[in-house]
Design a protein around this motif. Structure first.
Motif, PDB file in Angstrom:
ATOM      1  N   GLN A 243      14.209   5.749 -10.956  1.00 28.12           N
ATOM      2  CA  GLN A 243      14.209   5.531 -12.404  1.00 28.12           C
ATOM      3  C   GLN A 243      13.976   4.063 -12.767  1.00 28.12           C
ATOM      4  O   GLN A 243      13.597   3.757 -13.897  1.00 28.12           O
ATOM      5  CB  GLN A 243      15.549   5.996 -12.993  1.00 28.12           C
ATOM      6  N   ALA A 244      14.211   3.164 -11.807  1.00 29.54           N
ATOM      7  CA  ALA A 244      14.045   1.744 -12.097  1.00 29.54           C
ATOM      8  C   ALA A 244      12.585   1.312 -12.021  1.00 29.54           C
ATOM      9  O   ALA A 244      12.228   0.228 -12.490  1.00 29.54           O
ATOM     10  CB  ALA A 244      14.884   0.914 -11.124  1.00 29.54           C
ATOM     11  N   ASP A 245      11.732   2.144 -11.436  1.00 28.60           N
ATOM     12  CA  ASP A 245      10.311   1.819 -11.309  1.00 28.60           C
ATOM     13  C   ASP A 245       9.583   2.344 -12.540  1.00 28.60           C
ATOM     14  O   ASP A 245       9.432   3.555 -12.730  1.00 28.60           O
ATOM     15  CB  ASP A 245       9.746   2.461 -10.034  1.00 28.60           C
ATOM     16  N   GLU A 246       9.119   1.423 -13.375  1.00 27.56           N
ATOM     17  CA  GLU A 246       8.503   1.798 -14.654  1.00 27.56           C
ATOM     18  C   GLU A 246       6.988   1.987 -14.551  1.00 27.56           C
ATOM     19  O   GLU A 246       6.333   2.289 -15.555  1.00 27.56           O
ATOM     20  CB  GLU A 246       8.819   0.741 -15.711  1.00 27.56           C
ATOM     21  N   ARG A 247       6.429   1.808 -13.365  1.00 30.81           N
ATOM     22  CA  ARG A 247       4.982   1.967 -13.224  1.00 30.81           C
ATOM     23  C   ARG A 247       4.595   3.432 -13.436  1.00 30.81           C
ATOM     24  O   ARG A 247       5.272   4.335 -12.954  1.00 30.81           O
ATOM     25  CB  ARG A 247       4.538   1.532 -11.838  1.00 30.81           C
TER      26      ARG A 247
ATOM     27  N   ALA B  44       0.833  -1.204   0.000  1.00 27.81           N
ATOM     28  CA  ALA B  44       0.000   0.000   0.000  1.00 27.81           C
ATOM     29  C   ALA B  44       0.866   1.250   0.000  1.00 27.81           C
ATOM     30  O   ALA B  44       0.560   2.245  -0.661  1.00 27.81           O
ATOM     31  CB  ALA B  44      -0.928   0.004   1.215  1.00 27.81           C
ATOM     32  N   SER B  45       1.973   1.206   0.733  1.00 30.76           N
ATOM     33  CA  SER B  45       2.875   2.348   0.781  1.00 30.76           C
ATOM     34  C   SER B  45       3.493   2.622  -0.587  1.00 30.76           C
ATOM     35  O   SER B  45       3.609   3.770  -1.017  1.00 30.76           O
ATOM     36  CB  SER B  45       3.973   2.107   1.816  1.00 30.76           C
ATOM     37  N   GLU B  46       3.883   1.566  -1.300  1.00 32.59           N
ATOM     38  CA  GLU B  46       4.487   1.732  -2.618  1.00 32.59           C
ATOM     39  C   GLU B  46       3.495   2.301  -3.625  1.00 32.59           C
ATOM     40  O   GLU B  46       3.876   3.027  -4.542  1.00 32.59           O
ATOM     41  CB  GLU B  46       5.017   0.382  -3.116  1.00 32.59           C
ATOM     42  N   LEU B  47       2.224   1.972  -3.443  1.00 35.51           N
ATOM     43  CA  LEU B  47       1.204   2.460  -4.370  1.00 35.51           C
ATOM     44  C   LEU B  47       0.799   3.903  -4.069  1.00 35.51           C
ATOM     45  O   LEU B  47       0.627   4.707  -4.977  1.00 35.51           O
ATOM     46  CB  LEU B  47      -0.032   1.566  -4.308  1.00 35.51           C
TER      47      LEU B  47
END
Length: 220
Positions: free
Chosen positions: A160-164, A149-152
Motif C-alpha cells: 500500500q505504500a507504493d503509489e506507482r 528491474a525486479s521492482e518494475l
C-alpha cells in the motif's frame, strides 16, 4: 524465446518452456500471481510448489484433515526397511520424504488433475539431472530480477505504500497511451536486452490473444 534455440540447445529450450509453463499453471491454480521472482525461486527448487499444490488437492478432497494422518503413515512406512510396499524411489532419495509421501497419497487416491500430473513428472526427475536441464533458465531470470528491474517487472500488488501505478498492455492500448521504455543499455546491456526482449515477447503474446479473440467473434 530469449534462450538459445539452435542445434542441441533447442531441446533444452523446449524443456525449460515446459518447466516454466508448469510453474505458471500451478501458481494460477493456487490463486497466486505469477511473476519473475517466483519463477526464479521455483526454477531453483520446485519442491515447495509441489507441496502446496498437492496439499490443496488433498484438503479439497478431504476437508476433515484425515488425509494428513494417512500421509504420516506413508512417511513412517518409508522409514521401515522391511516394508516393501512403500519405498522412496531411488531418483527421489534427495527429496523431502514428506512431499514424496504426499505425492504417493494423492496418486493412490486418484486426486491428480492435469497440473498435478505435470508437476509430478517434473518432480520425479533425478534432481542432479534436472538441475542441468534447467540451468539455462537461471541466468535469464537473474537478469529479470536484478535491482530496480525486479521492482518494475514484478511489483508487489499488496504494498500500500507504493503509489506507482501498475499497468499492462491491454490498459495502454485501450486508453490510447504511449509507453516509453528507458532501457539504459549503455549501463547494463545484458539486463537491458533481457528486459526489452521480455516486454516485446509479452506484447506479441497479447497481440496473438487479441487476434484469436477477434477471429472467434467474427466466426460467430
Amino acid at each position: 524465446g530469449q534462450l538459445p534455440g539452435e542445434g542441441q540447445s533447442a531441446a533444452f529450450r523446449e524443456f525449460v518452456w515446459r518447466y516454466v509453463n508448469v510453474i505458471a499453471k500451478a501458481l494460477t491454480g493456487l490463486g497466486r500471481k505469477v511473476d519473475y521472482d517466483q519463477i526464479k525461486d521455483l526454477g531453483q527448487d520446485i519442491e515447495p510448489l509441489v507441496r502446496d499444490y498437492l496439499t490443496m488437492l488433498a484438503s479439497r478432497a478431504d476437508p476433515t484433515g484425515r488425509w494428513q494422518r494417512e500421509v504420516e503413515f506413508i512417511i513412517d512406512a518409508f522409514r521401515d526397511n522391511d516394508n516393501k510396499d512403500y519405498r522412496v524411489p531411488r531418483e527421489m532419495i534427495s527429496r523431502d520424504h514428506a512431499v514424496v509421501a504426499l505425492l504417493r497419497y494423492c496418486k493412490d487416491k486418484g486426486l491428480f488433475d492435469s497440473v498435478a500430473a505435470s508437476l509430478a513428472r517434473t518432480y520425479e526427475y533425478d534432481r542432479g539431472y534436472f538441475d542441468k536441464l534447467v540451468s539455462s533458465l537461471l541466468p535469464l531470470m537473474e537478469k529479470l530480477t536484478t535491482g530496480m528491474a525486479s521492482e518494475l517487472l514484478s511489483p508487489d500488488y499488496l504494498d500500500q505504500a507504493d503509489e506507482r501505478p501498475i499497468f499492462d498492455w491491454n490498459q495502454i492500448i485501450r486508453s490510447g497511451g504511449i509507453v516509453y521504455v528507458g532501457l539504459n543499455a549503455l549501463t547494463n546491456p545484458e539486463v537491458a536486452g533481457a528486459v526489452g526482449g521480455a516486454m516485446f515477447a509479452d506484447l506479441t503474446s497479447m497481440a496473438g490473444r487479441s487476434e484469436e479473440y477477434t477471429s472467434e467473434l467474427q466466426s460467430h
